[in-house]
Design an enzyme around this catalytic site. Structure first.
Site, PDB file in Angstrom:
ATOM      1  N   LEU A  91      -1.081  -6.271 -10.669  1.00 19.08           N
ATOM      2  CA  LEU A  91      -2.457  -6.201 -11.157  1.00 19.08           C
ATOM      3  C   LEU A  91      -3.406  -6.543 -10.019  1.00 19.08           C
ATOM      4  CD1 LEU A  91      -1.856  -8.012 -14.531  1.00 19.08           C
ATOM      5  CD2 LEU A  91      -2.313  -5.595 -14.214  1.00 19.08           C
ATOM      6  N   TYR A  92      -4.315  -5.647  -9.769  1.00 16.27           N
ATOM      7  CA  TYR A  92      -5.276  -5.806  -8.682  1.00 16.27           C
ATOM      8  C   TYR A  92      -5.976  -7.159  -8.762  1.00 16.27           C
ATOM      9  CZ  TYR A  92      -9.324  -4.941  -5.710  1.00 16.27           C
ATOM     10  OH  TYR A  92     -10.279  -5.029  -4.728  1.00 16.27           O
ATOM     11  N   GLY A  93      -5.938  -7.891  -7.653  1.00 17.28           N
ATOM     12  CA  GLY A  93      -6.631  -9.159  -7.572  1.00 17.28           C
ATOM     13  C   GLY A  93      -5.932 -10.320  -8.247  1.00 17.28           C
TER      14      GLY A  93
END
Length: 183
Positions: A91-93
């Protein structure tokens, strides 16, 4: 109030006002009500300009509305994030880097979040940063955001994150509210 085909309205004080002016007057009245009340409850849905100005500029305090739907949404978003991570999803970030580093993966989720917070705090000024010298004030005015803008940003960020889409915990929401309390 009567209205005519020009789009102008006639109010009880026999003054002509455009719809924009009427809306501005309503906001001004709402701001006055907020200042008198002293506290605004956020629920992710009802934040308006008068509320933002009241908190950012007029010292009105902020509290999270103890609404079961809001609180359940916050908790559900945290649980959804945990489920994704336990399934090994990226998941991005959350378990990836940001921007150009988005293809970098990490298992140090808390370390990544700490680094993100350090980045966001890179230009935070404290009272100790401000000296009594006139040159200091001139420099800071040209290199910092006004305090009211910062307060408004924290408020809007907090309100957006309690919608249950960000996996922000209740503890983080409460901490953001405490930041506003401490100015």
């Amino acid at each position: 109030m009567g209205s005519i085909s020009t789009g102008l309205s006639y109010d009880m004080n026999h003054q002509w006002a455009t719809p924009h002016a009427q809306q501005a007057l309503k906001s001004w009245s709402k701001l006055s009500d907020h200042v008198k009340a002293g506290t605004i409850l956020i629920d992710s849905q009802s934040l308006d300009i008068a509320s933002v100005v009241a908190i950012a500029r007029n010292g009105v305090s902020l509290a999270l509305k103890e609404n079961r739907v809001v609180l359940d949404g916050i908790e559900a978003s945290v649980q959804t994030l945990q489920a994704y991570l336990s399934n090994g999803y990226c998941l991005y970030g959350v378990n990836t880097g940001f921007g150009g580093s988005a293809d970098t993966r990490t298992h140090d989720l808390y370390g990544l979040q700490r680094a993100l917070m350090q980045l966001k705090q890179s230009a935070v000024l404290t009272k100790e940063d401000i000296s009594d010298s006139p040159n200091s004030h001139e420099y800071l005015q040209s290199h910092s955001m006004p305090s009211a803008w910062t307060r408004a940003t924290i408020l809007i960020w907090c309100n957006a994150n309690i919608r249950g889409h960000s996996a922000m915990t209740r503890n983080v929401v409460d901490t953001m509210i405490k930041l506003l309390e401490q100015d």
